[in-house]
Design a protein around this motif. Sequence first.
Motif, PDB file in Angstrom:
ATOM      1  N   SER A  83       0.811  -1.209   0.000  1.00 45.20           N
ATOM      2  CA  SER A  83       0.000   0.000   0.000  1.00 45.20           C
ATOM      3  C   SER A  83       0.842   1.255   0.000  1.00 45.20           C
ATOM      4  CB  SER A  83      -0.898   0.017   1.240  1.00 45.20           C
ATOM      5  OG  SER A  83      -1.649   1.207   1.277  1.00 45.20           O
ATOM      6  N   ALA A  84       0.296   2.288  -0.621  1.00 46.55           N
ATOM      7  CA  ALA A  84       0.902   3.606  -0.541  1.00 46.55           C
ATOM      8  C   ALA A  84       0.586   4.227   0.821  1.00 46.55           C
ATOM      9  CB  ALA A  84       0.374   4.497  -1.667  1.00 46.55           C
ATOM     10  N   LYS A  85      -0.382   3.647   1.514  1.00 44.89           N
ATOM     11  CA  LYS A  85      -0.754   4.139   2.848  1.00 44.89           C
ATOM     12  C   LYS A  85       0.153   3.496   3.882  1.00 44.89           C
ATOM     13  CE  LYS A  85      -5.716   4.786   2.176  1.00 44.89           C
ATOM     14  NZ  LYS A  85      -7.017   4.420   2.737  1.00 44.89           N
ATOM     15  N   GLY A  86       0.994   4.306   4.498  1.00 43.40           N
ATOM     16  CA  GLY A  86       1.931   3.756   5.467  1.00 43.40           C
ATOM     17  C   GLY A  86       1.539   4.016   6.903  1.00 43.40           C
ATOM     18  N   ARG A  87       0.367   4.563   7.108  1.00 44.65           N
ATOM     19  CA  ARG A  87      -0.034   4.884   8.476  1.00 44.65           C
ATOM     20  C   ARG A  87      -0.139   3.625   9.325  1.00 44.65           C
ATOM     21  NH1 ARG A  87      -4.644   7.638   6.207  1.00 44.65           N
ATOM     22  NH2 ARG A  87      -5.841   6.266   7.558  1.00 44.65           N
ATOM     23  N   ASP A  88       0.184   3.778  10.600  1.00 52.28           N
ATOM     24  CA  ASP A  88       0.120   2.646  11.528  1.00 52.28           C
ATOM     25  C   ASP A  88      -1.266   2.035  11.568  1.00 52.28           C
ATOM     26  OD1 ASP A  88       2.775   2.996  12.129  1.00 52.28           O
ATOM     27  OD2 ASP A  88       2.412   4.058  14.006  1.00 52.28           O
ATOM     28  N   THR A  89      -2.313   2.868  11.446  1.00 53.72           N
ATOM     29  CA  THR A  89      -3.676   2.330  11.514  1.00 53.72           C
ATOM     30  C   THR A  89      -3.966   1.418  10.332  1.00 53.72           C
ATOM     31  OG1 THR A  89      -4.514   4.342  10.450  1.00 53.72           O
ATOM     32  CG2 THR A  89      -4.668   4.247  12.847  1.00 53.72           C
ATOM     33  N   ASP A  90      -3.439   1.744   9.147  1.00 45.44           N
ATOM     34  CA  ASP A  90      -3.638   0.883   7.977  1.00 45.44           C
ATOM     35  C   ASP A  90      -2.905  -0.440   8.152  1.00 45.44           C
ATOM     36  OD1 ASP A  90      -5.250   2.656   6.414  1.00 45.44           O
ATOM     37  OD2 ASP A  90      -3.454   3.837   6.016  1.00 45.44           O
ATOM     38  N   GLN A  91      -1.686  -0.387   8.672  1.00 47.57           N
ATOM     39  CA  GLN A  91      -0.935  -1.614   8.907  1.00 47.57           C
ATOM     40  C   GLN A  91      -1.620  -2.469   9.967  1.00 47.57           C
ATOM     41  OE1 GLN A  91       3.316  -1.212   9.259  1.00 47.57           O
ATOM     42  NE2 GLN A  91       3.336   0.557   7.904  1.00 47.57           N
ATOM     43  N   ALA A  92      -2.132  -1.814  11.003  1.00 48.05           N
ATOM     44  CA  ALA A  92      -2.834  -2.543  12.067  1.00 48.05           C
ATOM     45  C   ALA A  92      -4.096  -3.198  11.516  1.00 48.05           C
ATOM     46  CB  ALA A  92      -3.181  -1.594  13.215  1.00 48.05           C
ATOM     47  N   LYS A  93      -4.797  -2.484  10.620  1.00 42.68           N
ATOM     48  CA  LYS A  93      -6.010  -3.046  10.019  1.00 42.68           C
ATOM     49  C   LYS A  93      -5.667  -4.278   9.191  1.00 42.68           C
ATOM     50  CE  LYS A  93     -10.024  -1.816   7.173  1.00 42.68           C
ATOM     51  NZ  LYS A  93     -10.716  -0.729   6.476  1.00 42.68           N
ATOM     52  N   GLY A  94      -4.597  -4.192   8.394  1.00 41.89           N
ATOM     53  CA  GLY A  94      -4.160  -5.339   7.597  1.00 41.89           C
ATOM     54  C   GLY A  94      -3.825  -6.534   8.481  1.00 41.89           C
ATOM     55  N   SER A  95      -3.113  -6.283   9.555  1.00 38.49           N
ATOM     56  CA  SER A  95      -2.754  -7.364  10.486  1.00 38.49           C
ATOM     57  C   SER A  95      -3.990  -7.952  11.154  1.00 38.49           C
ATOM     58  CB  SER A  95      -1.794  -6.852  11.563  1.00 38.49           C
ATOM     59  OG  SER A  95      -0.565  -6.505  10.986  1.00 38.49           O
ATOM     60  N   ALA A  96      -4.907  -7.078  11.565  1.00 36.96           N
ATOM     61  CA  ALA A  96      -6.124  -7.544  12.233  1.00 36.96           C
ATOM     62  C   ALA A  96      -6.975  -8.408  11.315  1.00 36.96           C
ATOM     63  CB  ALA A  96      -6.929  -6.339  12.729  1.00 36.96           C
ATOM     64  N   LEU A  97      -6.943  -8.125  10.016  1.00 36.90           N
ATOM     65  CA  LEU A  97      -7.729  -8.905   9.058  1.00 36.90           C
ATOM     66  C   LEU A  97      -7.022 -10.191   8.639  1.00 36.90           C
ATOM     67  CD1 LEU A  97      -9.142  -6.023   6.833  1.00 36.90           C
ATOM     68  CD2 LEU A  97     -10.396  -7.437   8.478  1.00 36.90           C
ATOM     69  N   GLY A  98      -5.792 -10.375   9.096  1.00 38.96           N
ATOM     70  CA  GLY A  98      -5.104 -11.638   8.836  1.00 38.96           C
ATOM     71  C   GLY A  98      -3.989 -11.595   7.810  1.00 38.96           C
ATOM     72  N   ALA A  99      -3.566 -10.397   7.394  1.00 34.52           N
ATOM     73  CA  ALA A  99      -2.437 -10.327   6.462  1.00 34.52           C
ATOM     74  C   ALA A  99      -1.185 -10.863   7.155  1.00 34.52           C
ATOM     75  CB  ALA A  99      -2.209  -8.889   6.005  1.00 34.52           C
ATOM     76  N   ASP A 100      -0.357 -11.574   6.413  1.00 31.87           N
ATOM     77  CA  ASP A 100       0.870 -12.126   6.982  1.00 31.87           C
ATOM     78  C   ASP A 100       1.962 -11.071   7.080  1.00 31.87           C
ATOM     79  OD1 ASP A 100       0.275 -15.121   7.191  1.00 31.87           O
ATOM     80  OD2 ASP A 100      -0.359 -14.636   5.152  1.00 31.87           O
ATOM     81  N   ALA A 101       1.896 -10.072   6.198  1.00 29.59           N
ATOM     82  CA  ALA A 101       2.876  -8.985   6.220  1.00 29.59           C
ATOM     83  C   ALA A 101       2.290  -7.787   5.481  1.00 29.59           C
ATOM     84  CB  ALA A 101       4.182  -9.431   5.569  1.00 29.59           C
ATOM     85  N   TYR A 102       2.914  -6.618   5.686  1.00 31.46           N
ATOM     86  CA  TYR A 102       2.431  -5.372   5.111  1.00 31.46           C
ATOM     87  C   TYR A 102       3.655  -4.562   4.714  1.00 31.46           C
ATOM     88  CZ  TYR A 102      -0.690  -1.253   4.851  1.00 31.46           C
ATOM     89  OH  TYR A 102      -1.427  -0.171   4.437  1.00 31.46           O
ATOM     90  N   MET A 103       3.708  -4.126   3.461  1.00 25.53           N
ATOM     91  CA  MET A 103       4.812  -3.274   3.008  1.00 25.53           C
ATOM     92  C   MET A 103       4.250  -2.003   2.390  1.00 25.53           C
ATOM     93  SD  MET A 103       7.570  -5.941   1.417  1.00 25.53           S
ATOM     94  CE  MET A 103       8.838  -4.694   1.271  1.00 25.53           C
ATOM     95  N   THR A 104       4.934  -0.904   2.651  1.00 25.24           N
ATOM     96  CA  THR A 104       4.509   0.394   2.147  1.00 25.24           C
ATOM     97  C   THR A 104       5.264   0.730   0.867  1.00 25.24           C
ATOM     98  OG1 THR A 104       4.123   1.106   4.415  1.00 25.24           O
ATOM     99  CG2 THR A 104       4.245   2.823   2.761  1.00 25.24           C
ATOM    100  N   LYS A 105       4.506   1.173  -0.157  1.00 26.24           N
ATOM    101  CA  LYS A 105       5.111   1.625  -1.412  1.00 26.24           C
ATOM    102  C   LYS A 105       5.668   3.027  -1.181  1.00 26.24           C
ATOM    103  CE  LYS A 105       1.512  -0.598  -4.225  1.00 26.24           C
ATOM    104  NZ  LYS A 105       0.398  -0.311  -5.122  1.00 26.24           N
TER     105      LYS A 105
END
Length: 122
Positions: A83-105
Motif C-alpha cells: 500500500s501507498a498508505k503507510g499509516r500505523d492504523t492501515d498496517q494494524a487493520k491489515g494485520s487484524a484482518l489476517g495479512a501475513d505482512a504489510y509493506m509500504t510503497k
Amino acid sequence: MTKHVLIADDEANIVISLEFLMKREGHRVTIARDGDAALDAIRRERPDLVLLDVMMPGRSGFEICQAVRGDESLAAVKILMLSAKGRDTDQAKGSALGADAYMTKPFSTRELADKVKQLLGG
C-alpha cells in the motif's frame, strides 16, 4: 520447488515490475487487476502467496484479505499487503484482518524479495 504468486494490483507499472521480480526469483505468476478478479483467482488458483494492493477497483485489498481469511479452505494462502498508505492504523487493520505482512510503497525490490522468501519459507 516453484511457488505460485498472485499479483493483485491495478497499476500497470507496478504489475510489470513485480511480475519481473517474482519470475526472476523462480516463481510462477498469475495477475489480477482488480479486487473481484483477485478474489476469483485466489479461490480458483489457490496461490502460495498473494501480493495484494490495498486500493483497487471493485473490492479493496482489506475486503479480499477478510474474505480469504474467512474461508478455511484458503488458510494456507499467505498474504503480503502492499500500500501507498503507510499509516500505523492501515498496517494494524491489515494485520487484524489476517495479512501475513504489510509493506509500504515505494519499497526496494530486494526488501520485497526477502519478505517473499521469508513468507514462503525459503
